[in-house]
Scaffold this motif. Structure first.
Motif, PDB file in Angstrom:
ATOM      1  N   MET A   1       0.851  -1.195   0.000  1.00 12.95           N
ATOM      2  CA  MET A   1       0.000   0.000   0.000  1.00 12.95           C
ATOM      3  C   MET A   1       0.889   1.249   0.000  1.00 12.95           C
ATOM      4  N   SER A   2       0.556   2.223  -0.816  1.00 18.83           N
ATOM      5  CA  SER A   2       1.359   3.440  -0.813  1.00 18.83           C
ATOM      6  C   SER A   2       1.096   4.215   0.467  1.00 18.83           C
ATOM      7  N   LEU A   3       2.085   5.006   0.875  1.00 17.01           N
ATOM      8  CA  LEU A   3       1.954   5.749   2.129  1.00 17.01           C
ATOM      9  C   LEU A   3       0.766   6.700   2.063  1.00 17.01           C
ATOM     10  N   GLU A   4       0.599   7.327   0.906  1.00 10.45           N
ATOM     11  CA  GLU A   4      -0.468   8.310   0.788  1.00 10.45           C
ATOM     12  C   GLU A   4      -1.843   7.663   1.018  1.00 10.45           C
ATOM     13  N   ARG A   5      -2.013   6.483   0.398  1.00 11.28           N
ATOM     14  CA  ARG A   5      -3.295   5.814   0.571  1.00 11.28           C
ATOM     15  C   ARG A   5      -3.479   5.368   2.012  1.00 11.28           C
ATOM     16  N   PHE A   6      -2.394   4.870   2.588  1.00  8.70           N
ATOM     17  CA  PHE A   6      -2.449   4.413   3.977  1.00  8.70           C
ATOM     18  C   PHE A   6      -2.856   5.564   4.891  1.00  8.70           C
ATOM     19  N   ILE A   7      -2.244   6.720   4.683  1.00  2.81           N
ATOM     20  CA  ILE A   7      -2.558   7.870   5.536  1.00  2.81           C
ATOM     21  C   ILE A   7      -4.004   8.298   5.335  1.00  2.81           C
TER      22      ILE A   7
ATOM     23  N   SER B   1       2.625  21.389   6.266  1.00  2.70           N
ATOM     24  CA  SER B   1       1.250  21.480   6.773  1.00  2.70           C
ATOM     25  C   SER B   1       1.213  21.252   8.278  1.00  2.70           C
ATOM     26  N   LYS B   2       0.262  21.946   8.908  1.00  2.00           N
ATOM     27  CA  LYS B   2       0.180  21.942  10.370  1.00  2.00           C
ATOM     28  C   LYS B   2      -0.206  20.584  10.935  1.00  2.00           C
ATOM     29  N   ASN B   3      -0.918  19.802  10.126  1.00  2.00           N
ATOM     30  CA  ASN B   3      -1.420  18.559  10.709  1.00  2.00           C
ATOM     31  C   ASN B   3      -0.365  17.474  10.828  1.00  2.00           C
ATOM     32  N   ILE B   4       0.898  17.836  10.484  1.00  2.00           N
ATOM     33  CA  ILE B   4       1.976  16.853  10.597  1.00  2.00           C
ATOM     34  C   ILE B   4       2.081  16.285  12.009  1.00  2.00           C
TER      35      ILE B   4
ATOM     36  N   THR C   1      11.483   5.592   8.815  1.00  2.00           N
ATOM     37  CA  THR C   1      11.164   5.567   7.382  1.00  2.00           C
ATOM     38  C   THR C   1       9.853   6.292   7.112  1.00  2.00           C
ATOM     39  N   LEU C   2       8.843   5.957   7.908  1.00  2.00           N
ATOM     40  CA  LEU C   2       7.525   6.553   7.695  1.00  2.00           C
ATOM     41  C   LEU C   2       7.582   8.076   7.818  1.00  2.00           C
ATOM     42  N   ILE C   3       8.292   8.555   8.828  1.00  2.00           N
ATOM     43  CA  ILE C   3       8.385  10.007   9.022  1.00  2.00           C
ATOM     44  C   ILE C   3       9.115  10.656   7.844  1.00  2.00           C
ATOM     45  N   ARG C   4      10.223  10.050   7.393  1.00  2.00           N
ATOM     46  CA  ARG C   4      10.973  10.617   6.257  1.00  2.00           C
ATOM     47  C   ARG C   4      10.079  10.699   5.023  1.00  2.00           C
TER      48      ARG C   4
ATOM     49  N   LYS D   1       8.719  13.953   2.903  1.00  2.00           N
ATOM     50  CA  LYS D   1       8.970  14.102   1.470  1.00  2.00           C
ATOM     51  C   LYS D   1       7.695  14.493   0.728  1.00  2.00           C
ATOM     52  N   MET D   2       6.559  13.913   1.164  1.00  2.00           N
ATOM     53  CA  MET D   2       5.284  14.238   0.525  1.00  2.00           C
ATOM     54  C   MET D   2       4.991  15.733   0.604  1.00  2.00           C
TER      55      MET D   2
END
Lengths: 182, 355
Positions: free
Chosen positions: B1-7, B309-312, B344-347, B351-352
């Motif tokens: 699953m891509s990170l974007e979809r997961f998030i 973005s603030k929601n980080i 890894t997830l945070i990096r 990047k996104m």
């Protein structure tokens, strides 16, 4: 030093409890400490939860301690007739078994509720719309009566007459509700 | 699953970092505890009673859907994997108690996850509304509507004298717990928090870490909630909390201003170091991650870091919890593996932002 609970065995466990700034010291033998329940078992491994704190708080209740002394020999158990939880079990668990426990334990609860809720022991919030129907009326009447007193003291008699009529109307509604319910 | 979809799948509406005072208040929560008359409380009830509680709720949902919040879904705890339960818990949608101990526990969830109704937790019914930012009154209004909707069909355990009857005597009366999650780095850096907490306690409010009782204030995030539930009306309880929280907000704002004035370069250094750690580390523990995320969020709020973005903070505080990391990895991870996965997830998430 002799255990202050059984006055027989030597006291081997010593506790200081501070609640709301009130300090209390306990000197117990191991056996009595165990009987007193979780609050005195201080094995760091079994974390200290809100349950223990609550049970401790409930145990501090002076009426209960007195009750325990009075019933030293004769067993006097207060028990809920719906779920059969005893008052002692409630103190230990810090949880009621069912809604009826509140009635069953009755007067003994009031000081506990006061302690937990900054001196309050009666509800002033929401009333469920359906089952609390007549209660809404009662609260309204109470409020109006209060208003009435104030207005009379200000000698505004015309307004007072209006409010008195309103109270009468609500009271007659309350009466018909009651008859209808029976 | 891509990170974007997961998030996208993982994010609840309350993590969006929008809403009033969202620079300091991450979320507002209202919880109402209710029990059904004539049923023993979950601590003692029989399996039949437990099942019948769930059935009652299911019948209500089939009869008259609560349309305001869109589609709703009932999740039965017995049918979920431990990891799925853990993820719901990390999102604050269910309690640890429901996830771990409750027999016949269930959770009614709205699509945007602003409403969750826990069934057979410590009480039969616990209505919870979770909103982003400082929106306690809005959350209370919604919780009340859901409460009324359920009360149409359910006889609540209610007493004229002491109100809604709950399993624990600390909830009796209104059954209301109102809380806000606050990000207070300014008060921590200026070392005012230790002074403030006892003062708040004296006002009958409780201050805790992010995951409730006994948890640490990870990432300078604190939960402030009411202690007493009996004697005051719901709106008075909430108004009292609001007035204290508003003061905390202005204290935090002035602490941040003072920090910029007195130690601008040190603060900037701290923010960028933490940003560097997050963007470059290969292994990171949750404690360090929380600290750095807090610094970075402060940096965004104070204008040192632009284009982020603030929601980080809101997102990553939740997504870097053990349950989420393992769900993202698709299987169990040992603590050391988690730290690698977290880095890894945070990096990747950072990047996104730059794209």
């Amino acid at each position: 030093m002799i255990c202050e609970e059984c006055n027989q065995r030597p006291a081997s466990l010593h506790f200081t409890k501070i609640i709301n700034g009130e300090k209390a010291e306990y000197h117990l033998c191991e056996k009595c400490a165990q009987e007193k329940g979780d609050m005195f078992i201080t094995n760091g491994a079994t974390g200290f939860s809100i349950n223990n704190l609550l049970a401790g708080l409930l145990n501090m209740n002076p009426t209960i301690q007195k009750h325990e002394q009075d019933s030293f020999q004769k067993e006097n158990i207060v028990q809920c007739d719906q779920c059969s939880m005893t008052f002692q079990q409630f103190i230990k668990l810090g949880r009621f078994g069912c809604a009826n426990c509140y009635k069953a334990f009755g007067d003994q609860l009031t000081p506990i509720l006061r302690r937990l809720h900054s001196g309050n022991s009666s509800h002033n919030g929401k009333i469920p719309a359906r089952i609390g129907g007549s209660l809404h009326l009662k609260k309204n009447i109470e409020q109006l009566k209060h208003q009435l007193k104030e207005i009379i003291s200000k000698e505004e008699f015309e307004k007072a007459a209006q409010i008195r009529d309103e109270i009468r109307l609500l009271e007659s509604q309350l009466n018909t509700n009651h008859e209808g319910g029976k | 699953m891509s990170l974007e979809r997961f998030i996208n799948q993982a994010i609840s509406s309350w993590m969006s970092a929008e809403g009033p005072d969202a620079d300091i208040i991450l979320s507002s929560r209202i919880r109402l505890a209710r029990n059904i008359n004539q049923y023993k409380f979950p601590i003692l009830f029989t399996n039949d009673e437990a099942k019948s509680v769930i059935q009652k709720i299911q019948v209500i949902m089939d009869d008259s859907s609560f349309s305001k919040l869109g589609k709703m879904e009932i999740l039965l705890m017995d049918e979920l994997q431990p990891l799925q339960k853990r993820v719901l818990m990390e999102k604050h949608l269910i309690s640890p108690h429901l996830a771990e101990n409750a027999s016949f526990g269930a959770c009614l969830l709205s699509e945007n996850e602003e409403l969750s109704v826990m069934i057979n937790e410590e009480d039969h019914i616990r209505i919870q509304c979770l909103y982003p930012g400082f929106q306690l009154l809005e959350a209370l209004a919604m919780a009340n509507e859901v409460d009324d909707w359920l009360e149409e069909k359910i006889d609540y355990a209610f007493d004229e004298g002491i109100g809604y009857l709950t399993s624990c005597p600390t909830n009796v009366g209104t059954g209301l717990r109102a809380s806000v999650m606050m990000h207070l780095p300014g008060l921590i850096l200026t070392q005012q928090m230790n002074r403030i907490i006892p003062a708040i306690n004296q006002l009958g409010l409780v201050v805790r870490g992010i995951y409730g009782e006994g948890s640490e204030a990870l990432g300078n995030i604190f939960q402030v909630s009411n202690q007493m539930t009996l004697g005051k009306s719901e709106s008075d309880i909430v108004e009292d909390l609001i007035s204290v929280v508003s003061q905390l907000i202005s204290q935090e704002r002035s602490a941040r201003e003072a920090l910029v004035k007195s130690s601008n370069i040190q603060l900037e250094d701290r923010v960028f170091r933490s940003f560097g750690t997050l963007s470059n580390s290969r292994i990171i523990e949750s404690k360090e991650a929380a600290k750095c995320l807090s610094d970075v969020r402060l940096g965004i709020d104070m204008g040192y870091l632009k284009g982020l973005s603030k929601n980080i903070l809101n997102e990553l505080m939740i997504l870097t919890q053990p349950g989420f990391l393992q769900q993202y990895a698709g299987g169990p991870l040992r603590p050391h593996e988690r730290d690698i996965r977290r880095a890894t997830l945070i990096r990747e998430r950072l990047k996104m932002e730059n794209q």
